[in-house]
Design a protein around this motif. Structure first.
Motif, PDB file in Angstrom:
ATOM      1  N   TYR A 169     -14.285  -8.666   7.800  1.00  0.00           N
ATOM      2  CA  TYR A 169     -14.146  -8.819   6.353  1.00  0.00           C
ATOM      3  C   TYR A 169     -14.162  -7.470   5.638  1.00  0.00           C
ATOM      4  N   ILE A 170     -14.797  -6.464   6.245  1.00  0.00           N
ATOM      5  CA  ILE A 170     -14.771  -5.121   5.665  1.00  0.00           C
ATOM      6  C   ILE A 170     -13.353  -4.549   5.737  1.00  0.00           C
ATOM      7  N   HIS A 171     -12.675  -4.760   6.869  1.00  0.00           N
ATOM      8  CA  HIS A 171     -11.294  -4.289   7.002  1.00  0.00           C
ATOM      9  C   HIS A 171     -10.370  -4.991   6.008  1.00  0.00           C
ATOM     10  N   VAL A 172     -10.585  -6.277   5.811  1.00  0.00           N
ATOM     11  CA  VAL A 172      -9.778  -7.021   4.833  1.00  0.00           C
ATOM     12  C   VAL A 172     -10.024  -6.484   3.428  1.00  0.00           C
ATOM     13  N   THR A 173     -11.283  -6.243   3.098  1.00  0.00           N
ATOM     14  CA  THR A 173     -11.620  -5.713   1.775  1.00  0.00           C
ATOM     15  C   THR A 173     -11.032  -4.321   1.583  1.00  0.00           C
ATOM     16  N   GLN A 174     -11.128  -3.477   2.600  1.00  0.00           N
ATOM     17  CA  GLN A 174     -10.539  -2.139   2.514  1.00  0.00           C
ATOM     18  C   GLN A 174      -9.033  -2.218   2.286  1.00  0.00           C
ATOM     19  N   SER A 175      -8.369  -3.065   3.054  1.00  0.00           N
ATOM     20  CA  SER A 175      -6.908  -3.161   2.971  1.00  0.00           C
ATOM     21  C   SER A 175      -6.449  -3.641   1.602  1.00  0.00           C
ATOM     22  N   PHE A 176      -7.079  -4.678   1.099  1.00  0.00           N
ATOM     23  CA  PHE A 176      -6.652  -5.206  -0.193  1.00  0.00           C
ATOM     24  C   PHE A 176      -7.052  -4.288  -1.349  1.00  0.00           C
ATOM     25  N   CYS A 177      -8.139  -3.554  -1.206  1.00  0.00           N
ATOM     26  CA  CYS A 177      -8.489  -2.563  -2.238  1.00  0.00           C
ATOM     27  C   CYS A 177      -7.477  -1.423  -2.259  1.00  0.00           C
ATOM     28  N   ILE A 178      -7.045  -0.983  -1.085  1.00  0.00           N
ATOM     29  CA  ILE A 178      -6.032   0.074  -1.023  1.00  0.00           C
ATOM     30  C   ILE A 178      -4.718  -0.423  -1.612  1.00  0.00           C
ATOM     31  N   LEU A 179      -4.345  -1.665  -1.303  1.00  0.00           N
ATOM     32  CA  LEU A 179      -3.137  -2.241  -1.905  1.00  0.00           C
ATOM     33  C   LEU A 179      -3.247  -2.305  -3.425  1.00  0.00           C
ATOM     34  N   ALA A 180      -4.414  -2.682  -3.921  1.00  0.00           N
ATOM     35  CA  ALA A 180      -4.610  -2.758  -5.372  1.00  0.00           C
ATOM     36  C   ALA A 180      -4.465  -1.385  -6.012  1.00  0.00           C
ATOM     37  N   VAL A 181      -4.987  -0.362  -5.361  1.00  0.00           N
ATOM     38  CA  VAL A 181      -4.852   0.997  -5.898  1.00  0.00           C
ATOM     39  C   VAL A 181      -3.382   1.413  -5.916  1.00  0.00           C
ATOM     40  N   LEU A 182      -2.653   1.104  -4.853  1.00  0.00           N
ATOM     41  CA  LEU A 182      -1.233   1.466  -4.812  1.00  0.00           C
ATOM     42  C   LEU A 182      -0.430   0.721  -5.870  1.00  0.00           C
ATOM     43  N   TRP A 183      -0.668  -0.588  -6.009  1.00  0.00           N
ATOM     44  CA  TRP A 183       0.035  -1.358  -7.045  1.00  0.00           C
ATOM     45  C   TRP A 183      -0.332  -0.843  -8.434  1.00  0.00           C
ATOM     46  N   GLY A 184      -1.603  -0.514  -8.631  1.00  0.00           N
ATOM     47  CA  GLY A 184      -2.032   0.020  -9.923  1.00  0.00           C
ATOM     48  C   GLY A 184      -1.388   1.355 -10.231  1.00  0.00           C
ATOM     49  N   LEU A 185      -1.229   2.189  -9.214  1.00  0.00           N
ATOM     50  CA  LEU A 185      -0.574   3.482  -9.405  1.00  0.00           C
ATOM     51  C   LEU A 185       0.891   3.306  -9.793  1.00  0.00           C
ATOM     52  N   VAL A 186       1.569   2.374  -9.151  1.00  0.00           N
ATOM     53  CA  VAL A 186       2.966   2.098  -9.498  1.00  0.00           C
ATOM     54  C   VAL A 186       3.054   1.537 -10.917  1.00  0.00           C
ATOM     55  N   SER A 187       2.131   0.665 -11.273  1.00  0.00           N
ATOM     56  CA  SER A 187       2.129   0.076 -12.611  1.00  0.00           C
ATOM     57  C   SER A 187       1.944   1.139 -13.687  1.00  0.00           C
ATOM     58  N   VAL A 188       0.969   2.004 -13.502  1.00  0.00           N
ATOM     59  CA  VAL A 188       0.716   3.065 -14.482  1.00  0.00           C
ATOM     60  C   VAL A 188       1.891   4.038 -14.521  1.00  0.00           C
ATOM     61  N   SER A 189       2.478   4.330 -13.373  1.00  0.00           N
ATOM     62  CA  SER A 189       3.626   5.246 -13.339  1.00  0.00           C
ATOM     63  C   SER A 189       4.806   4.688 -14.126  1.00  0.00           C
ATOM     64  N   PHE A 190       5.094   3.400 -13.958  1.00  0.00           N
ATOM     65  CA  PHE A 190       6.205   2.814 -14.702  1.00  0.00           C
ATOM     66  C   PHE A 190       5.903   2.724 -16.193  1.00  0.00           C
ATOM     67  N   LEU A 191       4.644   2.545 -16.545  1.00  0.00           N
ATOM     68  CA  LEU A 191       4.307   2.560 -17.972  1.00  0.00           C
ATOM     69  C   LEU A 191       4.484   3.952 -18.563  1.00  0.00           C
ATOM     70  N   ILE A 192       4.107   4.964 -17.810  1.00  0.00           N
ATOM     71  CA  ILE A 192       4.307   6.338 -18.289  1.00  0.00           C
ATOM     72  C   ILE A 192       5.793   6.629 -18.426  1.00  0.00           C
ATOM     73  N   LEU A 193       6.571   6.215 -17.427  1.00  0.00           N
ATOM     74  CA  LEU A 193       8.013   6.442 -17.494  1.00  0.00           C
ATOM     75  C   LEU A 193       8.667   5.660 -18.631  1.00  0.00           C
ATOM     76  N   SER A 194       8.127   4.498 -18.953  1.00  0.00           N
ATOM     77  CA  SER A 194       8.721   3.719 -20.043  1.00  0.00           C
ATOM     78  C   SER A 194       8.455   4.351 -21.406  1.00  0.00           C
ATOM     79  N   CYS A 195       7.488   5.243 -21.476  1.00  0.00           N
ATOM     80  CA  CYS A 195       7.219   5.949 -22.734  1.00  0.00           C
ATOM     81  C   CYS A 195       8.203   7.089 -22.967  1.00  0.00           C
TER      82      CYS A 195
END
Length: 165
Positions: free
Chosen positions: A54-80
């Motif tokens: 369950y630690i590996h699952v938590t690590q993996s999904f947290c890393i995915l969340a960080v990557l998705w969040g980075l893409v989201s913030v990047s596209f918001l910056i680019l949309s400005c």
């Protein structure tokens, strides 16, 4: 700049920061006993320790969340910046990525919470969740806000229609 886009950028940046801090710190759980206190996170410090699944699952999904969040913030910056973004598409991509980040961090936090609650406690040791764990839940809420606000920014974006061309 539109208020929804600015607030979405702010919420997304806070969500990204809080999920990064939660992922990298070692204060997810704290154990206190009669003569000691210890804390642990998602990344074990000793090499010979067997890490639970369950630690590996938590690590993996947290890393995915960080990557998705980075893409989201990047596209918001680019949309400005009008010269760098497709008209009206930045907030839409940011919406999808922010909701993906929220879903990923939700899975990570739900798996970690359910597995920690199902463990049998020791008689003289008290364990409780600490601030890194709660910061993970806060990042879920912030990613949800960022997704909703990005959707609001997308819906308010003026699009070229046939009559205006």
């Amino acid at each position: 700049m539109e208020p929804c886009r600015s607030l979405a950028l702010f919420a997304g940046s806070l969500g990204l920061t809080s999920s990064l801090i939660a992922l990298t710190t070692d204060f997810w759980i704290v154990a206190t006993g009669p003569h000691f206190s210890a804390h642990s996170g998602l990344w074990p410090t000793s090499q010979e320790t067997q890490v639970a699944g369950y630690i590996h699952v938590t690590q993996s999904f947290c890393i995915l969340a960080v990557l998705w969040g980075l893409v989201s913030v990047s596209f918001l910056i680019l949309s400005c910046i009008p010269a760098l973004s497709a008209p009206g598409r930045g907030p839409l991509v940011s919406t999808v990525m922010a909701f993906s980040a929220a879903l990923s961090i939700l899975v990570a936090m739900a798996v970690y919470t359910s597995m920690r609650w199902s463990q049998t406690p020791f008689s003289q040791v008290q364990t409780f969740f600490s601030w890194s764990f709660y910061l993970g839940w806060v990042s879920f809420i912030l990613f949800l806000f960022a997704g909703c606000l990005s959707l609001g920014a997308h819906c308010r974006t003026r699009r070229a229609e046939y009559e205006t061309l």
